[in-house]
Design a protein around this motif. Structure first.
Motif, PDB file in Angstrom:
ATOM      1  N   LYS A  32       0.834  -1.201   0.000  1.00 12.13           N
ATOM      2  CA  LYS A  32       0.000   0.000   0.000  1.00 12.13           C
ATOM      3  C   LYS A  32       0.867   1.249   0.000  1.00 12.13           C
ATOM      4  CE  LYS A  32      -3.850   2.204   2.440  1.00 12.13           C
ATOM      5  NZ  LYS A  32      -4.790   2.109   3.592  1.00 12.13           N
ATOM      6  N   ARG A  35       2.442   1.643  -3.455  1.00 14.27           N
ATOM      7  CA  ARG A  35       1.507   2.182  -4.455  1.00 14.27           C
ATOM      8  C   ARG A  35       1.380   3.700  -4.310  1.00 14.27           C
ATOM      9  NH1 ARG A  35      -1.493  -2.321  -2.935  1.00 14.27           N
ATOM     10  NH2 ARG A  35      -3.035  -1.056  -1.845  1.00 14.27           N
ATOM     11  N   ARG A  36       1.336   4.154  -3.073  1.00 11.95           N
ATOM     12  CA  ARG A  36       1.244   5.600  -2.832  1.00 11.95           C
ATOM     13  C   ARG A  36       2.498   6.300  -3.364  1.00 11.95           C
ATOM     14  NH1 ARG A  36       0.986   5.382   2.292  1.00 11.95           N
ATOM     15  NH2 ARG A  36      -1.270   5.017   2.414  1.00 11.95           N
ATOM     16  N   ALA A  39       2.356   6.441  -7.148  1.00 14.47           N
ATOM     17  CA  ALA A  39       1.434   7.494  -7.591  1.00 14.47           C
ATOM     18  C   ALA A  39       2.112   8.863  -7.559  1.00 14.47           C
ATOM     19  CB  ALA A  39       0.183   7.499  -6.709  1.00 14.47           C
ATOM     20  N   THR A  40       2.903   9.108  -6.522  1.00 16.40           N
ATOM     21  CA  THR A  40       3.625  10.382  -6.410  1.00 16.40           C
ATOM     22  C   THR A  40       4.641  10.524  -7.537  1.00 16.40           C
ATOM     23  OG1 THR A  40       3.373  10.371  -4.006  1.00 16.40           O
ATOM     24  CG2 THR A  40       5.099  11.780  -4.918  1.00 16.40           C
ATOM     25  N   GLU A  43       2.865  11.249 -10.766  1.00 13.97           N
ATOM     26  CA  GLU A  43       2.388  12.636 -10.790  1.00 13.97           C
ATOM     27  C   GLU A  43       3.503  13.597 -11.196  1.00 13.97           C
ATOM     28  OE1 GLU A  43      -0.958  14.907  -8.150  1.00 13.97           O
ATOM     29  OE2 GLU A  43       0.655  13.859  -7.100  1.00 13.97           O
ATOM     30  N   ILE A 166      -3.193   2.188 -10.334  1.00 10.27           N
ATOM     31  CA  ILE A 166      -2.643   3.028  -9.272  1.00 10.27           C
ATOM     32  C   ILE A 166      -2.980   4.493  -9.539  1.00 10.27           C
ATOM     33  CG2 ILE A 166      -0.485   3.901  -8.269  1.00 10.27           C
ATOM     34  CD1 ILE A 166       0.614   0.997  -8.653  1.00 10.27           C
ATOM     35  N   GLY A 169      -6.543   5.021  -8.697  1.00 15.42           N
ATOM     36  CA  GLY A 169      -6.784   4.934  -7.267  1.00 15.42           C
ATOM     37  C   GLY A 169      -6.341   6.178  -6.501  1.00 15.42           C
ATOM     38  N   TYR A 170      -5.346   6.878  -7.046  1.00 15.90           N
ATOM     39  CA  TYR A 170      -4.825   8.070  -6.359  1.00 15.90           C
ATOM     40  C   TYR A 170      -5.098   9.358  -7.151  1.00 15.90           C
ATOM     41  CZ  TYR A 170      -2.554   4.995  -3.019  1.00 15.90           C
ATOM     42  OH  TYR A 170      -2.311   4.056  -2.042  1.00 15.90           O
ATOM     43  N   ASN A 171      -6.057   9.268  -8.089  1.00 16.81           N
ATOM     44  CA  ASN A 171      -6.507  10.442  -8.848  1.00 16.81           C
ATOM     45  C   ASN A 171      -5.365  11.159  -9.567  1.00 16.81           C
ATOM     46  OD1 ASN A 171      -9.298  10.214  -8.046  1.00 16.81           O
ATOM     47  ND2 ASN A 171      -8.701  11.026  -6.042  1.00 16.81           N
TER      48      ASN A 171
END
Length: 206
Positions: A32, A35-36, A39-40, A43, A166, A169-171
């Motif tokens: 988890k 994945r975060r 996502a960063t 971005e 991913i 899930g994290y927009n």
């Protein structure tokens, strides 16, 4: 090693189940966080870095699934312990798959409890049987287990599918080129605690 000890083996099975569950929970929490982090990175537009991190995440997810299977095999041996306790040099058909997969797979895990259980099973059924299992001569090791022990690099399609899920899930506003729509033929792929989809008719990609 001392002779077969049924109570000790039952305790070792319970310890193995407990440790397998604990390790799965730890790995799911780590996944988890990963994945975060991915996502960063996405971005920030660092796509290649994200892809490398996703490859590692996929391998960890697959390993977690192996741990789940081994937990089920241990639970089955507990449920059918009467068959395991029989005085025979080869396991009953009702437990053979579990015995074979634990003997074959335990060295690929970091769990000492499972290693001890493996030694107990190998001692019970003897050197010849154990060598046959380790070489998988009679194909007694599950194909599912064999796939999860495969360390091949994940396909680019699978990496893109993970990245896509991913990002959703994290927009994060990102999608790979040529993403296949969900109404196409589908294969379910494990991405830690949820399923994502990828085009492919039936055979799992792990």
């Amino acid at each position: 090693m001392p002779p077969w000890n049924a109570p000790k083996t039952k305790v070792q099975l319970r310890l193995s189940v407990q440790r397998l569950r604990t390790l799965q929970q730890k790995k799911e929490a780590q996944a988890k966080a990963t994945r975060r982090e991915i996502a960063t990175v996405l971005e920030k537009g660092k796509i290649e870095t994200a892809r490398i991190k996703v490859e590692a995440l996929i391998h960890e997810d697959i390993h977690t699934e192996l741990l789940e299977l081994l937990e089920l095999y241990c639970e089955l041996l507990l449920a059918r312990f009467g068959l395991l306790d029989q005085n025979s040099r080869e396991p009953d058909i009702g437990i053979k798959e579990s015995v074979c997969n634990i003997i074959y797979s335990a060295p690929r895990t970091e769990l000492k409890e499972l290693h001890v259980l493996r030694d107990i099973l190998m001692h019970k059924y003897g050197r010849d049987f154990s060598i046959t299992v380790m070489d998988n001569r009679d194909g007694c090791v599950s194909e599912r287990v064999m796939r999860k022990l495969d360390v091949a690099t994940p396909s680019s399609e699978l990496v893109d599918a993970y990245l896509h899920e991913i990002a959703k899930g994290y927009n994060v506003n990102w999608s790979p080129s040529g993403v296949v729509e969900a109404d196409q033929s589908v294969v379910k792929v494990r991405c830690s605690n949820y399923l994502l989809t990828l085009s492919h008719p039936s055979e799992p990609m792990w």
